[in-house]
Write an enzyme that holds these catalytic residues in place. Structure first.
Site, PDB file in Angstrom:
ATOM      1  CG  ASP A  82      -1.909   1.075   1.292  1.00 29.98           C
ATOM      2  OD1 ASP A  82      -2.384   1.478   0.212  1.00 29.98           O
ATOM      3  OD2 ASP A  82      -2.241   1.530   2.402  1.00 29.98           O
ATOM      4  CG  HIS A  83      -0.240   4.906   0.288  1.00 28.85           C
ATOM      5  ND1 HIS A  83      -0.656   5.945  -0.509  1.00 28.85           N
ATOM      6  CD2 HIS A  83      -1.309   4.566   1.049  1.00 28.85           C
ATOM      7  CE1 HIS A  83      -1.915   6.221  -0.233  1.00 28.85           C
ATOM      8  NE2 HIS A  83      -2.348   5.397   0.694  1.00 28.85           N
ATOM      9  N   GLY A 202      -9.039   5.809   2.168  1.00 28.22           N
ATOM     10  CA  GLY A 202      -9.686   6.590   3.221  1.00 28.22           C
ATOM     11  C   GLY A 202     -11.083   6.092   3.536  1.00 28.22           C
TER      12      GLY A 202
HETATM   13  P1  13P Z   1      -8.172   4.913   6.358  1.00 31.69           P
HETATM   14  O1  13P Z   1      -6.989   4.896   7.279  1.00 31.69           O
HETATM   15  O2  13P Z   1      -8.871   6.221   6.352  1.00 31.69           O
HETATM   16  O3  13P Z   1      -9.095   3.783   6.602  1.00 31.69           O
HETATM   17  O4  13P Z   1      -7.600   4.737   4.875  1.00 31.69           O
HETATM   18  C1  13P Z   1      -6.905   3.572   4.560  1.00 31.69           C
HETATM   19  C2  13P Z   1      -6.195   3.684   3.279  1.00 31.69           C
HETATM   20  O5  13P Z   1      -6.643   4.324   2.353  1.00 31.69           O
HETATM   21  C3  13P Z   1      -4.940   2.951   3.162  1.00 31.69           C
HETATM   22  O6  13P Z   1      -4.283   3.227   1.970  1.00 31.69           O
END
Ligand code: 13P
Length: 279
Positions: A82-83, A202
């Site tokens: 992720d990211h 998010g």
């Molecule tokens: P939240 O932390 O708002 O649930 O978002 C998670 C997210 O988008 C991880 O990439």
């Protein structure tokens, strides 16, 4: 079964107007709880690990545990970075067994984002790994939301050949001060412009009805981190308080916490199975 990529689960989900939950795990307990929830719901699931955990052994150890869990189940599990911040990190994720990656160039102007993403796509696809990228900007905390547009989505997808596209339609990472109001019209325009699965970052704190409307227009992967991890931490604190006077071994102390995370994850998995079509 072996771990799968996003391509085995998301295109079908988009066709059927449903979404798959992507949970950010960070240790054995959160991983196990999400896995059990998916098994109990007989549902595919995306296990994702935030890029910071790639700075030490954590991401690799979580990969080994996830592969072991996948071996003994018939449900489809994707293991996703992720990211991802760089091409080097994408290479590392692939090397240690991740079947899917995200390259996040959303902080750059579109042309630079396309350039970085294209390099990452080539590496991922050569390795048989799926790849997600982001346009617009979903901020962390109180940063500024920059909505994605349909035009940039069309251009970005045709230039990069990415497998899934994270879009910005009004969400932010973390807890909200007030419930957000998603730009569903924007989701509809983007969904009409590109046919690949769309991703919503998010997911914490976004009202279910809004998520279901976004799913109707192509949002197929919904990320959840803050709520789940907060549940873990507060649950652990609560157990410590409850057992204030006596020692409780770690596994026994975490059991009730895992139970709460299983229930939470099942609720999300079920909620994302169906879209709401608005006129
Ligand atoms: P939240 O932390 O708002 O649930 O978002 C998670 C997210 O988008 C991880 O990439």
């Amino acid at each position: 079964m072996p771990l799968v990529t996003l391509n085995e689960i998301l295109p079908a989900a988009r066709n059927e107007a449903r979404a798959v939950a992507a949970f950010n795990v960070a240790n054995l307990e959160t991983l196990l709880a999400v896995f059990k929830a998916a098994e109990e719901e007989n549902s595919p699931v995306i296990i994702q690990v935030y890029q910071r955990l790639f700075n030490d052994e954590r991401a690799e150890l979580i990969a080994a545990m996830t592969a072991k869990l996948a071996e003994k189940t018939a449900i489809q599990i994707v293991l996703h970075l992720d990211h991802g911040t760089s091409v080097e990190q994408i290479k590392k994720a692939i090397k240690i067994g991740y079947t899917s990656v995200m390259i996040d160039g959303s902080q750059f102007p579109l042309t630079e984002n396309i350039e970085l993403t294209s390099q990452a796509v080539e590496i991922a696809h050569k390795a048989g790994v799926s790849i997600e990228a982001e346009i617009g900007h979903v901020p962390f905390g109180n940063g500024k939301v920059e909505l994605s547009s349909s035009e940039e989505a069309v251009k970005f997808v045709s230039h990069t050949n990415v497998d899934a596209l994270a879009i910005s339609i009004g969400t932010a990472h973390g807890f909200y001060k007030e419930a957000p109001c998603l730009d569903i019209k924007r989701a509809r325009e983007i969904g009409a412009g590109v046919s690949i699965p769309l991703v919503l970052h998010g997911g914490t704190g976004v009202p279910e009805e809004q998520l279901k409307k976004a799913i109707a227009y192509g949002v197929t992967k919904i990320n959840l981190a803050t709520e789940l991890q907060d549940l873990f931490l507060r649950g652990a604190a609560c157990e410590l308080k409850r057992n204030e006077k006596k020692f409780m071994p770690i596994d026994l102390c975490f059991k009730p916490v895992e139970k709460r995370i299983i229930e939470y994850s099942k609720i999300k998995i079920k909620a994302f199975r169906q879209a709401t079509f608005s006129s």
